[in-house]
Scaffold this motif. Structure first.
Motif, PDB file in Angstrom:
ATOM      1  N   SER A   4       0.791  -1.070  -0.061  1.00 33.23           N
ATOM      2  CA  SER A   4       0.077   0.033   0.110  1.00 33.23           C
ATOM      3  C   SER A   4       0.702   1.300   0.026  1.00 33.23           C
ATOM      4  N   THR A   5       2.092   1.244   0.373  1.00 35.21           N
ATOM      5  CA  THR A   5       3.021   2.240   0.225  1.00 35.21           C
ATOM      6  C   THR A   5       3.778   2.271  -0.749  1.00 35.21           C
ATOM      7  N   LEU A   6       3.644   1.579  -1.840  1.00 40.94           N
ATOM      8  CA  LEU A   6       4.074   1.614  -3.048  1.00 40.94           C
ATOM      9  C   LEU A   6       3.320   2.654  -3.836  1.00 40.94           C
ATOM     10  N   LYS A   7       3.837   3.602  -4.686  1.00 38.42           N
ATOM     11  CA  LYS A   7       3.201   4.330  -5.747  1.00 38.42           C
ATOM     12  C   LYS A   7       4.242   4.606  -6.924  1.00 38.42           C
ATOM     13  N   ASP A   8       3.703   4.443  -8.013  1.00 37.85           N
ATOM     14  CA  ASP A   8       4.264   4.583  -9.138  1.00 37.85           C
ATOM     15  C   ASP A   8       4.363   6.223  -9.598  1.00 37.85           C
ATOM     16  N   THR A   9       5.267   6.686 -10.211  1.00 32.27           N
ATOM     17  CA  THR A   9       5.519   7.907 -10.415  1.00 32.27           C
ATOM     18  C   THR A   9       4.573   8.508 -11.509  1.00 32.27           C
ATOM     19  N   PRO A  10       3.735   9.373 -11.412  1.00 33.68           N
ATOM     20  CA  PRO A  10       2.799   9.710 -12.413  1.00 33.68           C
ATOM     21  C   PRO A  10       3.657  10.026 -13.656  1.00 33.68           C
ATOM     22  N   GLY A  11       2.752   9.732 -14.713  1.00 38.47           N
ATOM     23  CA  GLY A  11       3.252   9.651 -16.081  1.00 38.47           C
ATOM     24  C   GLY A  11       3.735  11.466 -16.372  1.00 38.47           C
ATOM     25  N   PRO A  12       2.909  12.312 -16.243  1.00 43.22           N
ATOM     26  CA  PRO A  12       3.124  13.827 -16.329  1.00 43.22           C
ATOM     27  C   PRO A  12       4.413  14.152 -15.457  1.00 43.22           C
ATOM     28  N   LEU A  13       4.751  13.581 -14.525  1.00 38.82           N
ATOM     29  CA  LEU A  13       5.863  13.861 -13.755  1.00 38.82           C
ATOM     30  C   LEU A  13       7.275  13.343 -14.421  1.00 38.82           C
ATOM     31  N   VAL A  14       7.094  11.995 -14.943  1.00 39.53           N
ATOM     32  CA  VAL A  14       8.224  11.440 -15.735  1.00 39.53           C
ATOM     33  C   VAL A  14       8.451  12.250 -17.036  1.00 39.53           C
ATOM     34  N   ARG A  15       7.366  12.611 -17.567  1.00 44.37           N
ATOM     35  CA  ARG A  15       7.549  13.434 -18.758  1.00 44.37           C
ATOM     36  C   ARG A  15       8.128  14.645 -18.623  1.00 44.37           C
ATOM     37  N   ALA A  16       7.677  15.444 -17.749  1.00 44.25           N
ATOM     38  CA  ALA A  16       8.490  16.761 -17.213  1.00 44.25           C
ATOM     39  C   ALA A  16       9.834  16.563 -16.806  1.00 44.25           C
ATOM     40  N   TRP A  17      10.309  15.516 -16.319  1.00 42.52           N
ATOM     41  CA  TRP A  17      11.545  15.259 -15.866  1.00 42.52           C
ATOM     42  C   TRP A  17      12.409  15.020 -17.126  1.00 42.52           C
ATOM     43  N   VAL A  18      11.900  14.136 -18.075  1.00 38.66           N
ATOM     44  CA  VAL A  18      12.544  13.996 -19.377  1.00 38.66           C
ATOM     45  C   VAL A  18      12.917  15.453 -20.274  1.00 38.66           C
ATOM     46  N   ASN A  19      11.578  16.373 -20.065  1.00 36.54           N
ATOM     47  CA  ASN A  19      11.630  17.459 -20.730  1.00 36.54           C
ATOM     48  C   ASN A  19      12.639  18.244 -20.095  1.00 36.54           C
ATOM     49  N   LEU A  20      12.679  18.611 -18.934  1.00 36.66           N
ATOM     50  CA  LEU A  20      13.762  19.256 -18.094  1.00 36.66           C
ATOM     51  C   LEU A  20      15.127  19.101 -18.550  1.00 36.66           C
ATOM     52  N   GLU A  21      15.347  17.666 -18.995  1.00 32.79           N
ATOM     53  CA  GLU A  21      16.601  17.136 -19.478  1.00 32.79           C
ATOM     54  C   GLU A  21      17.135  17.573 -20.901  1.00 32.79           C
ATOM     55  N   GLY A  22      15.948  18.227 -21.543  1.00 27.73           N
ATOM     56  CA  GLY A  22      16.125  18.465 -22.734  1.00 27.73           C
ATOM     57  C   GLY A  22      15.808  17.564 -23.991  1.00 27.73           C
ATOM     58  N   LYS A  23      14.958  16.640 -23.443  1.00 31.56           N
ATOM     59  CA  LYS A  23      14.627  15.765 -24.445  1.00 31.56           C
ATOM     60  C   LYS A  23      13.113  15.356 -24.556  1.00 31.56           C
ATOM     61  N   THR A  24      12.691  14.938 -25.634  1.00 31.07           N
ATOM     62  CA  THR A  24      11.262  14.395 -25.598  1.00 31.07           C
ATOM     63  C   THR A  24      11.212  12.738 -25.357  1.00 31.07           C
ATOM     64  N   LEU A  25      10.108  12.370 -24.990  1.00 30.86           N
ATOM     65  CA  LEU A  25      10.027  10.738 -24.875  1.00 30.86           C
ATOM     66  C   LEU A  25      10.384  10.190 -26.098  1.00 30.86           C
ATOM     67  N   THR A  26       9.572  10.724 -27.270  1.00 32.05           N
ATOM     68  CA  THR A  26      10.091  10.281 -28.551  1.00 32.05           C
ATOM     69  C   THR A  26      11.699  10.234 -28.725  1.00 32.05           C
ATOM     70  N   GLN A  27      12.404  11.120 -28.539  1.00 33.60           N
ATOM     71  CA  GLN A  27      13.810  11.287 -28.805  1.00 33.60           C
ATOM     72  C   GLN A  27      14.487   9.935 -27.854  1.00 33.60           C
ATOM     73  N   VAL A  28      13.761   9.879 -26.615  1.00 26.86           N
ATOM     74  CA  VAL A  28      14.687   8.932 -25.693  1.00 26.86           C
ATOM     75  C   VAL A  28      14.308   7.669 -26.294  1.00 26.86           C
ATOM     76  N   ALA A  29      13.254   7.067 -26.795  1.00 27.87           N
ATOM     77  CA  ALA A  29      12.853   5.946 -27.468  1.00 27.87           C
ATOM     78  C   ALA A  29      13.880   5.818 -28.680  1.00 27.87           C
ATOM     79  N   LEU A  30      13.612   6.663 -29.532  1.00 25.93           N
ATOM     80  CA  LEU A  30      14.768   6.766 -30.768  1.00 25.93           C
ATOM     81  C   LEU A  30      16.260   6.327 -30.265  1.00 25.93           C
ATOM     82  N   ASP A  31      16.630   7.100 -29.376  1.00 22.81           N
ATOM     83  CA  ASP A  31      18.041   6.854 -28.952  1.00 22.81           C
ATOM     84  C   ASP A  31      18.452   5.494 -28.338  1.00 22.81           C
ATOM     85  N   ALA A  32      17.398   5.123 -27.785  1.00 22.60           N
ATOM     86  CA  ALA A  32      17.505   3.592 -27.214  1.00 22.60           C
ATOM     87  C   ALA A  32      17.523   2.619 -28.291  1.00 22.60           C
ATOM     88  N   GLY A  33      17.009   2.900 -29.608  1.00 20.35           N
ATOM     89  CA  GLY A  33      16.783   1.955 -30.792  1.00 20.35           C
ATOM     90  C   GLY A  33      15.292   1.503 -30.551  1.00 20.35           C
TER      91      GLY A  33
END
Length: 92
Positions: free
Chosen positions: A3-32
């Protein structure tokens, strides 16, 4: 404990990626991966997309999605137990 486990909300993960200067699409493509893989991982289980996001953010997938990954591990364990039971029954 679960009950104490909680997944990180998607919008927060997206924001972290964007703050690092990438989009989710770029992260996916960079990973092949296919372009939508990381976007899908924000909504539902997608192992490769989750791993690519976590790697990009310098985290473990378990840090971002502890509940999702605990559920996945539990399902795998049940499947292994069922397979072992079937094998044992067929050997008898």
């Amino acid at each position: 404990m679960r009950s104490t486990l909680k997944d990180t909300p998607g919008p927060l993960v997206r924001a972290w990626v964007n703050l690092e200067g990438k989009t989710l699409t770029q992260v996916a493509l960079d990973a092949g991966l296919p372009p939508a893989s990381c976007r899908i991982a924000l909504r539902t289980a997608h192992y490769a997309g989750e791993a690519a996001i976590a790697r990009f953010l310098g985290k473990a997938p378990e840090d971002l999605w502890p509940l999702r990954l605990a559920d996945r591990a539990e399902r795998k364990n049940k499947a292994r137990q069922a397979a072992a039971h079937r094998e044992k029954r067929s050997a008898s």
